[in-house]
Design a protein around this motif. Structure first.
Motif, mmCIF file in Angstrom:
data_model
loop_
_atom_site.group_PDB
_atom_site.id
_atom_site.type_symbol
_atom_site.label_atom_id
_atom_site.label_comp_id
_atom_site.label_asym_id
_atom_site.label_seq_id
_atom_site.Cartn_x
_atom_site.Cartn_y
_atom_site.Cartn_z
ATOM 1 N N GLY A 71 9.300 -23.831 16.371
ATOM 2 C CA GLY A 71 9.475 -24.682 17.400
ATOM 3 C C GLY A 71 9.240 -24.113 19.029
ATOM 4 N N ARG A 72 9.224 -22.713 18.417
ATOM 5 C CA ARG A 72 9.551 -21.986 19.475
ATOM 6 C C ARG A 72 7.996 -20.865 19.835
ATOM 7 N NH1 ARG A 72 14.338 -19.333 17.364
ATOM 8 N NH2 ARG A 72 13.188 -17.903 15.934
ATOM 9 N N LEU A 73 7.609 -20.946 18.391
ATOM 10 C CA LEU A 73 5.762 -20.324 18.451
ATOM 11 C C LEU A 73 5.424 -22.434 19.336
ATOM 12 C CD1 LEU A 73 3.146 -19.180 17.804
ATOM 13 C CD2 LEU A 73 3.257 -20.571 15.958
ATOM 14 N N LEU A 74 5.632 -23.145 19.030
ATOM 15 C CA LEU A 74 5.019 -24.397 19.541
ATOM 16 C C LEU A 74 5.452 -24.794 20.726
ATOM 17 C CD1 LEU A 74 4.500 -26.745 16.089
ATOM 18 C CD2 LEU A 74 3.192 -25.651 17.167
ATOM 19 N N TRP A 75 6.412 -24.142 21.167
ATOM 20 C CA TRP A 75 7.250 -24.591 22.602
ATOM 21 C C TRP A 75 6.259 -22.937 24.146
ATOM 22 C CZ3 TRP A 75 9.736 -28.301 24.678
ATOM 23 C CH2 TRP A 75 10.177 -27.914 26.211
ATOM 24 N N ALA A 76 5.898 -22.255 23.041
ATOM 25 C CA ALA A 76 5.001 -20.953 24.175
ATOM 26 C C ALA A 76 3.540 -21.943 23.904
ATOM 27 C CB ALA A 76 5.191 -19.786 22.982
ATOM 28 N N MET A 77 2.827 -22.175 22.695
ATOM 29 C CA MET A 77 1.099 -22.737 22.604
ATOM 30 C C MET A 77 1.836 -24.007 23.999
ATOM 31 S SD MET A 77 0.802 -22.626 18.862
ATOM 32 C CE MET A 77 -1.162 -23.175 19.006
ATOM 33 N N ALA A 78 2.660 -24.479 24.031
ATOM 34 C CA ALA A 78 2.938 -25.878 24.940
ATOM 35 C C ALA A 78 2.894 -25.286 26.303
ATOM 36 C CB ALA A 78 3.681 -26.959 24.601
ATOM 37 N N VAL A 79 3.388 -24.422 26.533
ATOM 38 C CA VAL A 79 3.329 -24.129 27.752
ATOM 39 C C VAL A 79 2.352 -23.226 28.660
ATOM 40 C CG1 VAL A 79 4.931 -21.915 29.860
ATOM 41 C CG2 VAL A 79 5.691 -24.063 28.067
ATOM 42 N N ASP A 80 1.437 -22.505 27.587
ATOM 43 C CA ASP A 80 0.866 -22.195 28.073
ATOM 44 C C ASP A 80 -0.526 -23.134 28.129
ATOM 45 O OD1 ASP A 80 -1.908 -19.854 28.117
ATOM 46 O OD2 ASP A 80 -2.618 -20.776 26.346
ATOM 47 N N GLU A 81 -0.707 -23.998 27.388
ATOM 48 C CA GLU A 81 -1.589 -25.242 27.552
ATOM 49 C C GLU A 81 -0.998 -26.321 29.056
ATOM 50 O OE1 GLU A 81 -4.133 -26.422 25.687
ATOM 51 O OE2 GLU A 81 -4.149 -24.120 25.188
ATOM 52 N N ALA A 82 -0.324 -26.157 29.134
ATOM 53 C CA ALA A 82 0.074 -27.078 30.624
ATOM 54 C C ALA A 82 -0.319 -26.737 31.832
ATOM 55 C CB ALA A 82 2.051 -27.075 30.197
ATOM 56 N N LEU A 110 1.667 -30.852 22.367
ATOM 57 C CA LEU A 110 2.531 -29.102 20.976
ATOM 58 C C LEU A 110 3.952 -29.411 21.969
ATOM 59 C CD1 LEU A 110 -0.291 -27.043 21.831
ATOM 60 C CD2 LEU A 110 1.197 -26.975 20.450
ATOM 61 N N PHE A 111 4.148 -30.146 22.839
ATOM 62 C CA PHE A 111 5.614 -30.172 23.626
ATOM 63 C C PHE A 111 6.635 -30.981 22.175
ATOM 64 C CE2 PHE A 111 4.754 -29.141 27.933
ATOM 65 C CZ PHE A 111 5.028 -27.736 27.917
ATOM 66 N N SER A 112 5.784 -31.985 22.033
ATOM 67 C CA SER A 112 6.932 -33.227 20.840
ATOM 68 C C SER A 112 6.851 -32.172 19.667
ATOM 69 C CB SER A 112 5.441 -34.795 20.876
ATOM 70 O OG SER A 112 5.856 -35.347 19.663
ATOM 71 N N ARG A 113 5.458 -31.923 19.227
ATOM 72 C CA ARG A 113 5.918 -31.399 17.869
ATOM 73 C C ARG A 113 6.417 -29.420 18.031
ATOM 74 N NH1 ARG A 113 -0.112 -28.971 16.251
ATOM 75 N NH2 ARG A 113 1.066 -28.659 13.817
ATOM 76 N N ALA A 114 6.862 -29.211 18.538
ATOM 77 C CA ALA A 114 7.954 -28.810 18.788
ATOM 78 C C ALA A 114 9.033 -28.982 19.186
ATOM 79 C CB ALA A 114 7.789 -27.513 20.259
ATOM 80 N N LEU A 115 9.975 -30.148 19.481
ATOM 81 C CA LEU A 115 10.952 -30.697 19.408
ATOM 82 C C LEU A 115 11.025 -31.223 18.516
ATOM 83 C CD1 LEU A 115 10.970 -32.361 22.685
ATOM 84 C CD2 LEU A 115 12.686 -30.731 22.798
ATOM 85 N N ALA A 151 10.104 -29.722 15.294
ATOM 86 C CA ALA A 151 10.193 -28.455 14.519
ATOM 87 C C ALA A 151 11.824 -28.588 14.926
ATOM 88 C CB ALA A 151 8.902 -27.703 15.040
ATOM 89 N N VAL A 152 12.116 -28.563 16.182
ATOM 90 C CA VAL A 152 13.721 -27.813 16.610
ATOM 91 C C VAL A 152 14.374 -28.956 16.039
ATOM 92 C CG1 VAL A 152 15.328 -27.625 17.925
ATOM 93 C CG2 VAL A 152 12.922 -26.341 18.408
ATOM 94 N N ASP A 153 14.280 -30.141 15.920
ATOM 95 C CA ASP A 153 15.336 -30.657 15.464
ATOM 96 C C ASP A 153 15.511 -31.152 13.669
ATOM 97 O OD1 ASP A 153 15.552 -32.896 17.355
ATOM 98 O OD2 ASP A 153 14.128 -34.135 17.344
ATOM 99 N N ASN A 154 14.786 -30.436 12.891
ATOM 100 C CA ASN A 154 13.798 -30.733 12.082
ATOM 101 C C ASN A 154 15.292 -29.484 11.638
ATOM 102 O OD1 ASN A 154 12.407 -32.600 11.303
ATOM 103 N ND2 ASN A 154 11.062 -30.434 10.871
ATOM 104 N N THR A 155 15.857 -28.301 12.352
ATOM 105 C CA THR A 155 16.921 -27.753 11.910
ATOM 106 C C THR A 155 17.995 -27.769 12.213
ATOM 107 O OG1 THR A 155 17.106 -26.350 14.649
ATOM 108 C CG2 THR A 155 15.044 -25.571 13.318
ATOM 109 N N ALA A 156 18.222 -28.992 12.715
ATOM 110 C CA ALA A 156 19.510 -30.045 12.429
ATOM 111 C C ALA A 156 19.797 -30.879 11.284
ATOM 112 C CB ALA A 156 20.058 -30.727 14.436
ATOM 113 N N GLU A 157 18.636 -31.466 10.763
ATOM 114 C CA GLU A 157 19.635 -32.431 9.610
ATOM 115 C C GLU A 157 19.539 -31.144 8.450
ATOM 116 O OE1 GLU A 157 15.735 -33.529 8.584
ATOM 117 O OE2 GLU A 157 15.490 -34.776 10.100
ATOM 118 N N ILE A 158 21.335 -31.952 7.929
ATOM 119 C CA ILE A 158 21.674 -31.003 6.886
ATOM 120 C C ILE A 158 21.399 -31.647 5.435
ATOM 121 C CG2 ILE A 158 23.455 -30.969 6.003
ATOM 122 C CD1 ILE A 158 23.267 -29.496 8.999
#
Length: 110
Positions: free
Chosen positions: A50-61, A19-24, A26-33
């Motif tokens: 990205g924010r949702l996936l990050w929150a889910m990853a923190v919960d799993e961790a 989930l951390f990997s997927r969150a990152l 998703a956030v990287d996708n926002t930087a592409e033009i």
């Protein structure tokens, strides 16, 4: 260690890493033009995802950390030898550890 602890360490831990990997990503996708429009693709949706996936990853961790804390508590209170937990190359492995001396058990408790 039992299946519940193994699931806590491996299942929850690997899920958190994924989930951390997927969150990152998703956030990287926002930087592409987009070369045609000049706008970031799915910026609004990718950021929210990205924010949702990050929150889910923190919960799993947190679940994986609880499993590790439980093992350390069992080691301290019941003298059980906690397994080795290794995070390497984006994966988690758990192996049984045999304490050969009281000093080695002490190191595991710290």
């Amino acid at each position: 260690f039992g299946p519940a602890v193994r699931e806590g360490l491996l299942g929850e831990g690997r899920s958190a890493l994924n989930l951390f990997s997927r969150a990152l990503r998703a956030v990287d996708n926002t930087a592409e033009i987009d070369s045609e429009s000049g706008l970031p693709p799915k910026q609004k949706h990718s950021g929210a995802l990205g924010r949702l996936l990050w929150a889910m990853a923190v919960d799993e961790a947190r679940h994986a950390e609880l499993a590790e804390d439980t093992l350390l508590w069992l080691q301290k209170e019941a003298g059980m030898v906690a397994p080795n937990v290794t995070l390497q190359d984006g994966d988690i492995s758990v192996s049984e550890k045999q304490a050969s001396s009281p000093d080695e058990t002490q190191v595991l408790q710290e």
